[in-house]
Write an enzyme that holds these catalytic residues in place. Structure first.
Site, PDB file in Angstrom:
ATOM      1  N   ASN A 189     -12.498  51.711  60.592  1.00  0.00           N
ATOM      2  CA  ASN A 189     -12.951  51.506  59.215  1.00  0.00           C
ATOM      3  C   ASN A 189     -14.395  51.022  59.285  1.00  0.00           C
ATOM      4  OD1 ASN A 189     -13.417  50.750  56.603  1.00  0.00           O
ATOM      5  ND2 ASN A 189     -11.970  49.029  56.594  1.00  0.00           N
ATOM      6  N   TRP A 190     -15.309  51.928  58.971  1.00  0.00           N
ATOM      7  CA  TRP A 190     -16.736  51.576  59.102  1.00  0.00           C
ATOM      8  C   TRP A 190     -17.207  50.691  57.949  1.00  0.00           C
ATOM      9  CZ3 TRP A 190     -19.620  56.775  60.699  1.00  0.00           C
ATOM     10  CH2 TRP A 190     -19.081  57.228  61.910  1.00  0.00           C
ATOM     11  N   LYS A 191     -16.399  50.548  56.940  1.00  0.00           N
ATOM     12  CA  LYS A 191     -16.767  49.749  55.753  1.00  0.00           C
ATOM     13  C   LYS A 191     -18.121  50.223  55.212  1.00  0.00           C
ATOM     14  CE  LYS A 191     -14.035  46.024  57.615  1.00  0.00           C
ATOM     15  NZ  LYS A 191     -13.721  44.616  57.606  1.00  0.00           N
TER      16      LYS A 191
ATOM     17  N   HIS B  56      -6.975  47.892  51.002  1.00  0.00           N
ATOM     18  CA  HIS B  56      -7.596  47.004  51.994  1.00  0.00           C
ATOM     19  C   HIS B  56      -7.828  45.648  51.333  1.00  0.00           C
ATOM     20  CE1 HIS B  56     -10.464  45.250  54.773  1.00  0.00           C
ATOM     21  NE2 HIS B  56     -10.056  46.149  55.659  1.00  0.00           N
TER      22      HIS B  56
ATOM     23  N   GLU C  37     -10.169  43.681  51.396  1.00  0.00           N
ATOM     24  CA  GLU C  37     -11.491  43.488  50.795  1.00  0.00           C
ATOM     25  C   GLU C  37     -11.554  44.115  49.410  1.00  0.00           C
ATOM     26  OE1 GLU C  37     -13.848  44.963  54.066  1.00  0.00           O
ATOM     27  OE2 GLU C  37     -13.290  43.194  55.242  1.00  0.00           O
TER      28      GLU C  37
ATOM     29  N   GLU D 138      -2.586  43.709  58.211  1.00  0.00           N
ATOM     30  CA  GLU D 138      -3.862  43.060  58.513  1.00  0.00           C
ATOM     31  C   GLU D 138      -3.885  41.646  57.933  1.00  0.00           C
ATOM     32  OE1 GLU D 138      -7.146  46.092  59.249  1.00  0.00           O
ATOM     33  OE2 GLU D 138      -7.048  45.851  57.095  1.00  0.00           O
TER      34      GLU D 138
ATOM     35  N   GLY E 263     -12.368  40.291  60.861  1.00  0.00           N
ATOM     36  CA  GLY E 263     -13.770  39.958  61.093  1.00  0.00           C
ATOM     37  C   GLY E 263     -14.019  38.537  61.577  1.00  0.00           C
TER      38      GLY E 263
ATOM     39  N   SER F 143      -9.526  41.920  63.928  1.00  0.00           N
ATOM     40  CA  SER F 143     -10.206  41.486  65.156  1.00  0.00           C
ATOM     41  C   SER F 143      -9.663  42.153  66.415  1.00  0.00           C
ATOM     42  CB  SER F 143     -10.172  39.955  65.289  1.00  0.00           C
ATOM     43  OG  SER F 143     -10.938  39.367  64.261  1.00  0.00           O
TER      44      SER F 143
HETATM   45  C1  PEP Z   1     -10.561  45.671  58.822  1.00  0.00           C
HETATM   46  O1  PEP Z   1     -11.387  45.289  58.005  1.00  0.00           O
HETATM   47  O2  PEP Z   1      -9.717  46.523  58.507  1.00  0.00           O
HETATM   48  C2  PEP Z   1     -10.593  45.077  60.147  1.00  0.00           C
HETATM   49  C3  PEP Z   1      -9.509  45.142  60.860  1.00  0.00           C
HETATM   50  O3  PEP Z   1     -11.763  44.482  60.533  1.00  0.00           O
HETATM   51  P1  PEP Z   1     -12.062  43.800  61.968  1.00  0.00           P
HETATM   52  O4  PEP Z   1     -11.522  44.715  63.022  1.00  0.00           O
HETATM   53  O5  PEP Z   1     -13.550  43.693  62.002  1.00  0.00           O
HETATM   54  O6  PEP Z   1     -11.371  42.494  61.973  1.00  0.00           O
END
Ligand code: PEP
Length: 259
Positions: A12-14, A103, A105, A177, A183, A221
């Site tokens: 997921n490049w966001k 997600h 976010e 998640e 993050g 993470s």
């Molecule tokens: C995400 O935002 O879906 C995610 C898993 O981010 P990260 O790997 O940076 O924790």
């Protein structure tokens, strides 16, 4: 017992990537996929979800490779007066075969409810995309021991009804998640991840062919150092990767960690 589904490692490049670096990353991954032979090939399906502005160009760059492309969100309606939004068919038209929905976010930053996430998942399935439905508890909920209850409620409210769960089960992917792990460099213990995934599998009806075929990804993470032990856990059928997916070496190494 059904065989575990083939893992999926999704990046997921966001809101990261312009034409230069985003396309260079896609080209790098395509090169690796083309030159990997036999045991060097990741034992998983691969997916990248670039920002919408790069979707069709990344899809083109990955066109000859086995790496799929997905959107990071979609609107619940197919089309209409929704300025700034993107419909699931538009994602498909741009080359996507997956859409992430719900997600954390977006749940937090755009006040998305379970009902809206369900509508988006149904829209994605309706357009012929696989829907990656994200769920996860907050740090406070984790601390209060409420994780399983929170996830149950999110699953009950945001999974598409009927289609996707029965005959088209492979079209639905769940991403667990923990919000506090995204993050932050923090992760639950391996035991905790295993316990949560087993619980989700139970809710999905893991003993049935349909419930057993739904991939349950872990996200939060995941990096090149911890991927192998997480991906080796029972009922962990891949990973949703944020930050580490922006670096070809790391993303490739995570993919290669699939057992
Ligand atoms: C995400 O935002 O879906 C995610 C898993 O981010 P990260 O790997 O940076 O924790």
């Amino acid at each position: 017992m059904t065989d575990p589904p083939r893992p999926l490692v999704a990046g997921n490049w966001k809101m990261n990537g312009l034409g230069g670096d985003g396309l260079a990353l896609a080209a790098d991954l395509a090169r690796r996929a083309a030159s990997a032979k036999g045991e060097e090939s990741p034992a998983c399906d691969l997916l990248v979800c670039p920002p919408a502005t790069l979707l069709w160009r990344v899809a083109e760059a990955l066109g000859q490779s086995p790496i799929a492309v997905g959107g990071q969100d979609c609107h619940a309606d197919a089309k209409g007066a929704h300025t700034g939004d993107i419909g699931a068919e538009m994602l498909k038209d741009a080359g996507a075969t997956y859409a992430i929905v719900g997600h954390s976010e977006r749940r937090a930053g755009h006040s998305e409810t379970d009902a809206l996430v369900r509508a988006k998942a149904e829209a994605a399935l309706g357009a012929g995309l696989c829907a990656i439905v994200c769920i996860g508890e907050t740090e406070a909920q984790y601390g209060a021991g409420e994780t399983l209850g929170v996830l149950e409620k999110q699953l009950a409210g945001s999974l598409p009804k009927g289609p996707g769960i029965a005959p088209g089960a492979a079209k639905v992917v769940i991403a667990y998640e923990p919000i506090w792990a995204i993050g932050t460099g923090l992760t639950p213990s391996l035991d905790e991840i295993a316990r949560v995934h087993a619980h989700i599998r139970g809710i999905l009806g893991g003993a049935s062919a349909e419930g057993g075929s739904i991939r349950i990804l872990y996200g939060g993470s995941v990096n090149a150092a911890n991927a192998a032990e997480i991906l080796a856990l029972e009922e962990v059928n891949g990973a949703l990767v944020g930050g580490a997916s922006l670096h070809a070496d790391d993303f490739w190494s995570i993919a290669r960690s699939c057992p």
